[in-house]
Design a protein around this motif. Structure first.
Motif, PDB file in Angstrom:
ATOM      1  N   UNK A   1       0.853  -1.190   0.000  1.00  0.00           N
ATOM      2  CA  UNK A   1       0.000   0.000   0.000  1.00  0.00           C
ATOM      3  C   UNK A   1       0.887   1.238   0.000  1.00  0.00           C
ATOM      4  N   UNK A   2       0.556   2.230  -0.843  1.00  0.00           N
ATOM      5  CA  UNK A   2       1.403   3.418  -0.931  1.00  0.00           C
ATOM      6  C   UNK A   2       0.613   4.593  -1.490  1.00  0.00           C
TER       7      UNK A   2
ATOM      8  N   UNK B   1      -1.175  12.298  -6.391  1.00  0.00           N
ATOM      9  CA  UNK B   1      -1.736  11.154  -5.680  1.00  0.00           C
ATOM     10  C   UNK B   1      -3.153  10.827  -6.144  1.00  0.00           C
ATOM     11  N   UNK B   2      -3.940  11.863  -6.413  1.00  0.00           N
ATOM     12  CA  UNK B   2      -5.314  11.633  -6.871  1.00  0.00           C
ATOM     13  C   UNK B   2      -5.346  11.009  -8.262  1.00  0.00           C
ATOM     14  N   UNK B   3      -4.344  11.294  -9.058  1.00  0.00           N
ATOM     15  CA  UNK B   3      -4.305  10.797 -10.440  1.00  0.00           C
ATOM     16  C   UNK B   3      -3.481   9.523 -10.592  1.00  0.00           C
ATOM     17  N   UNK B   4      -2.786   9.126  -9.524  1.00  0.00           N
ATOM     18  CA  UNK B   4      -1.767   8.090  -9.651  1.00  0.00           C
ATOM     19  C   UNK B   4      -2.286   6.752 -10.191  1.00  0.00           C
TER      20      UNK B   4
ATOM     21  N   UNK C   1      -7.631   8.956   3.061  1.00  0.00           N
ATOM     22  CA  UNK C   1      -6.876   9.569   1.969  1.00  0.00           C
ATOM     23  C   UNK C   1      -6.753   8.593   0.810  1.00  0.00           C
ATOM     24  N   UNK C   2      -6.599   9.145  -0.409  1.00  0.00           N
ATOM     25  CA  UNK C   2      -6.403   8.302  -1.587  1.00  0.00           C
ATOM     26  C   UNK C   2      -5.087   7.553  -1.480  1.00  0.00           C
ATOM     27  N   UNK C   3      -5.094   6.316  -1.981  1.00  0.00           N
ATOM     28  CA  UNK C   3      -3.881   5.501  -1.967  1.00  0.00           C
ATOM     29  C   UNK C   3      -3.921   4.514  -3.128  1.00  0.00           C
ATOM     30  N   UNK C   4      -2.801   3.850  -3.364  1.00  0.00           N
ATOM     31  CA  UNK C   4      -2.692   2.813  -4.392  1.00  0.00           C
ATOM     32  C   UNK C   4      -2.285   1.499  -3.731  1.00  0.00           C
ATOM     33  N   UNK C   5      -2.597   0.418  -4.420  1.00  0.00           N
ATOM     34  CA  UNK C   5      -2.291  -0.886  -3.839  1.00  0.00           C
ATOM     35  C   UNK C   5      -1.804  -1.861  -4.896  1.00  0.00           C
TER      36      UNK C   5
END
Length: 506
Positions: free
Chosen positions: A438-439, A447-450, A470-474
């Motif tokens: 998770x990052x 971050x919102x567009x990542x 908060x927004x995140x990626x996985x």
């Protein structure tokens, strides 16, 4: 209806399958919009009177529809959801599943081996996961969600029935229904206690009549998945005999991959509370349960401890189409209460369906469906084909890649590895990371567009999610084809290019 000879059409489909599996026909991770639009416009909105016939229809499938299908499970670089993929052995078995079209839920030992094969598959699976077959029974389901439904249905039955017995009654939920049974038991609510519960658990609670609002988070904090044992004990005591209680351990939280329990002693403490309060202990082990197959060493010790003690549970839900790397749809459900399963799920008043033999109960009497496909065959095939060491190798490669990605993100100025409270050094990564990473980007706009920027490269795919509001990626690393060095280099190249492009533009 046109009577086309199916030989050539089947040959075309099998040829397409071979080309895709061999990699000679490349499938995009996510189909481009033109293929999606073309496929949508090609779909028949009106039912044909005479039908197109087999030949033309197969051409339609191969030419119009398959280019618009995701190749998620075919690629080691698809890290969305927790999609394992399908091994060559499982692909072969699944073709036979469709060809012979068995219904293994009715055990007919003199007519087909199907139910016996599934019974052996469950035995092999329990050996893989280190559960004593003499104490556990099981069935295959559509997935972890259906298995959670099975678990909560048994938990509801057990806890309410025990409350009825305390009052001297003999009724049960399966016979008189939930409302009347709760009245007989003096039960005002059925409460589920878990930590960061997966959405499928709330869905299961809704389906079995417990209610989503009765699923309570008793974790230690916003970033800590472990049980707050004091809070849990207080909830169980405060509700007293007017509530039935179910405790659910999350063996692998969906965003972080972390475990709800630290070791065997943690689970034993929860088991003791269950025994004291007549509560049911269920495990949502969708993917984390597979940590039990790892050999114990310095690199695996902490992860293994997170999956220790699960044999103390009353029931367990798991997904086969994740870490077992078999096709959708396949989950599994295990329980130490075989007789209770038959009480809840028995197929009453249809004696022709209750056949059994050779010590095997017809699975329709211990599961939801009365009929389904032979989904246990790919499981059996994979377990026989790859064995314990093959699965250990798969999981080790998946963990190794996840840890390489995590270390890259930890040392990168543009990214933040989450939960950040856990990671202060590479040693922490080598200790904690299982197979999910998770990052987030430190730049709030990026971050919102990542997730979109990563996925638009068509080189790999990640899930967008939320963590601490908060927004995140996985990254969810689960495919059997993983190559840690090559795939890590690809991930780093994609993310470096995104950061470089962003820096240039801003």
């Amino acid at each position: 209806m046109q009577n086309d000879d199916g030989t050539q059409s089947l040959t075309d489909v099998l040829s397409h399958t071979s080309e895709v599996l061999a990699g000679s026909q490349k499938c995009a991770l996510i189909p481009n919009r033109s293929h999606l639009r073309h496929a949508e416009t090609s779909l028949h909105g009106d039912l044909p009177g005479d039908g197109l016939g087999l030949t033309q229809t197969v051409k339609h499938l191969l030419k119009d529809i398959t280019p618009a299908l995701s190749a998620a499970s075919l690629s080691p670089n698809y890290y969305g959801f927790v999609t394992g993929g399908t091994t060559p052995a499982a692909h072969a078995a699944d073709i036979l599943v469709s060809l012979y079209d068995q219904n293994p839920l009715v055990h007919l030992p003199d007519q087909t081996i199907a139910t016996t094969v599934e019974n052996h598959a469950l035995s092999l699976l329990m050996q893989l996961l280190r559960f004593d077959r003499s104490q556990w029974s099981g069935v295959f389901s559509t997935g972890a969600t259906a298995s959670n439904v099975l678990g909560l249905a048994l938990a509801r039955e057990y806890t309410v029935n025990e409350a009825i017995k305390r009052r001297g009654g003999s009724e049960n939920v399966a016979s008189i229904g939930l409302l009347q049974a709760c009245d007989a038991a003096g039960i005002e609510s059925i409460d589920v206690y878990s930590t960061m519960p997966h959405s499928s658990l709330l869905k299961a609670a809704s389906i079995v009549g417990i209610g989503r609002s009765h699923v309570h988070d008793v974790s230690q904090g916003e970033e800590d998945l472990h049980f707050d044992m004091g809070k849990l004990a207080d909830c169980l005591s405060r509700k007293g005999q007017k509530a039935a209680s179910i405790i659910v351990i999350s063996a692998g939280e969906v965003n972080s991959g972390l475990f709800a329990t630290k070791d065997f002693e943690d689970v034993q403490s929860i088991r003791d509370l269950c025994d004291k309060h007549n509560a049911w202990l269920h495990v949502d082990g969708a993917f984390g349960i597979f940590a039990r197959i790892l050999p114990r060493n310095a690199a695996t010790e902490y992860v293994i401890q997170g999956a220790e003690g699960l044999e103390l549970a009353d029931s367990i839900a798991g997904d086969g189409h994740k870490m077992l790397n078999v096709p959708y749809d396949c989950g599994f459900f295990l329980t130490r209460h075989a007789s209770l399963s038959q009480e809840v799920f028995q197929n009453s008043n249809a004696s022709y369906l209750t056949a059994g033999g050779h010590g095997i109960v017809s699975p329709l009497n211990i599961s939801i469906e009365n009929s389904r496909r032979f989904r246990g065959l790919p499981v059996y095939t994979n377990l026989v084909a790859y064995g314990l060491h093959g699965y250990r190798d798969m999981l080790w490669r998946q963990m190794s890649l996840a840890r390489e990605i995590a270390k890259y993100l930890f040392h990168h100025d543009a990214f933040q590895l989450l939960p950040d409270c856990l990671y202060r050094s590479d040693d922490d990564i080598e200790r904690n990371v299982f197979m999910i990473v998770l990052f987030r980007a430190k730049d709030e706009v990026l971050n919102k567009e990542l997730p979109t920027r990563i996925n638009q490269t068509s080189r790999l795919y990640v899930s967008g999610t939320r963590w601490n509001s908060e927004d995140a990626c996985r990254f969810a690393v689960a495919n059997w084809q993983v190559k840690p060095k090559e795939d890590s280099e690809l991930v780093q190249d994609v993310l470096d290019n995104i950061v470089n492009d962003w820096t240039t533009l801003h």
